[in-house]
Design an enzyme around this catalytic site. Sequence first.
Site, PDB file in Angstrom:
ATOM      1  N   VAL A 252       0.699  -1.197  -0.137  1.00 37.54           N
ATOM      2  CA  VAL A 252       0.103   0.207  -0.275  1.00 37.54           C
ATOM      3  C   VAL A 252       0.952   1.203  -0.004  1.00 37.54           C
ATOM      4  CG1 VAL A 252      -2.226  -1.106   0.957  1.00 37.54           C
ATOM      5  CG2 VAL A 252      -0.242   0.011   2.631  1.00 37.54           C
TER       6      VAL A 252
ATOM      7  N   SER B 149      -4.388   3.517  16.902  1.00 31.88           N
ATOM      8  CA  SER B 149      -4.077   2.405  18.238  1.00 31.88           C
ATOM      9  C   SER B 149      -4.188   3.588  19.178  1.00 31.88           C
ATOM     10  CB  SER B 149      -2.645   2.064  17.996  1.00 31.88           C
ATOM     11  OG  SER B 149      -2.218   1.314  19.353  1.00 31.88           O
TER      12      SER B 149
ATOM     13  N   TYR C  11       5.956   3.088  15.494  1.00 34.67           N
ATOM     14  CA  TYR C  11       4.447   2.574  15.526  1.00 34.67           C
ATOM     15  C   TYR C  11       3.759   3.840  15.992  1.00 34.67           C
ATOM     16  CZ  TYR C  11       0.789  -0.596  15.991  1.00 34.67           C
ATOM     17  OH  TYR C  11      -0.612  -1.063  16.029  1.00 34.67           O
ATOM     18  N   ALA C  12       3.973   4.335  17.177  1.00 35.14           N
ATOM     19  CA  ALA C  12       3.166   5.277  17.885  1.00 35.14           C
ATOM     20  C   ALA C  12       2.974   6.762  17.079  1.00 35.14           C
ATOM     21  CB  ALA C  12       3.542   5.676  19.314  1.00 35.14           C
ATOM     22  N   ALA C  13       4.194   7.107  16.448  1.00 35.63           N
ATOM     23  CA  ALA C  13       4.039   8.206  15.385  1.00 35.63           C
ATOM     24  C   ALA C  13       3.212   7.982  14.222  1.00 35.63           C
ATOM     25  CB  ALA C  13       5.576   8.760  14.969  1.00 35.63           C
ATOM     26  N   SER C  14       3.000   6.653  13.894  1.00 35.58           N
ATOM     27  CA  SER C  14       2.502   6.448  12.593  1.00 35.58           C
ATOM     28  C   SER C  14       0.853   6.345  12.880  1.00 35.58           C
ATOM     29  CB  SER C  14       2.687   5.058  11.943  1.00 35.58           C
ATOM     30  OG  SER C  14       2.492   3.929  12.944  1.00 35.58           O
ATOM     31  N   LYS C  15       0.643   5.943  14.111  1.00 35.89           N
ATOM     32  CA  LYS C  15      -0.882   5.711  14.580  1.00 35.89           C
ATOM     33  C   LYS C  15      -1.283   7.291  14.970  1.00 35.89           C
ATOM     34  CE  LYS C  15      -1.203   1.454  13.840  1.00 35.89           C
ATOM     35  NZ  LYS C  15      -2.202   0.907  12.541  1.00 35.89           N
TER      36      LYS C  15
ATOM     37  N   ILE D  12      -5.107  -6.131  21.661  1.00 39.07           N
ATOM     38  CA  ILE D  12      -5.910  -7.030  20.940  1.00 39.07           C
ATOM     39  C   ILE D  12      -5.348  -8.403  20.713  1.00 39.07           C
ATOM     40  CG2 ILE D  12      -7.435  -7.564  18.952  1.00 39.07           C
ATOM     41  CD1 ILE D  12      -8.261  -5.189  20.707  1.00 39.07           C
TER      42      ILE D  12
END
Length: 249
Positions: free
Chosen positions: A71, A149, A162-166, A195
Amino acid sequence: MSEQVQKKLAGKTALITGGSRGIGRAIAAALAAQGADIAVVCSGNGEAAKETCDELSSRYGVQAGYYLCDVSDFAKAKETVEQVRKDFGCIQILVNCAGITRDGLILRMKEEDFDRVIDVNLKGAFVMIRHCSGIFLRQREGCIINISSVVGLAGNAGQTNYAASKAGLIGLTKSVARELGGKGIRCNAIAPGFIGTDMTKDLDRSGLAKQIPLGRIGSPEDVAQAAVYLAEADYVTGTVLRVDGGLAM
């Protein structure tokens, strides 16, 4: 679900990235159960995607197909969206669920690990919205659901990429909602907590459950329920719906 709700998604097509497993697969099943045709986009595991589509078709009687695509690849994603439109005739729902983790402490994180997570999780959502928005505008109808998230709201040590992307997905969601709302296009985000998926299988789940007011790890189906609600909620846009058992309240 009532017969009226069942009819609400019948005849609609949902394109779901990362739809071959975990949360994406659960969302695909939940939308199919409400009558939506399903286009699954995944980057690698075609066998799992085919299995998902075969199950959806046989169980719910909907049209389902899968497409292999990174993507974050702007040109390839454009080709994929156009192929989905040709195969299904339309796209009314876009669920951006494709996501990866490459965790590490900030002092040791490699540049390529930061870049790749941003590319897939954030840029990938932008790319799919970019290519679907023209279809939505012509229809004057579209529903975009971005899977963010709770770490995008609160941060998490060892997951700066990951946190920056979310967190970026939340800003993307609100901006798209403002920009396209007047054209009949809604954009919302879901912020799951812990999850039970392959992504969290190595975590101490008993310890995590003690931090959650509802006392349990969530399931992909918990997130899928929220996705169905947002797909049907005609007067909801620009929101971030936490599905976290109360973890981040």
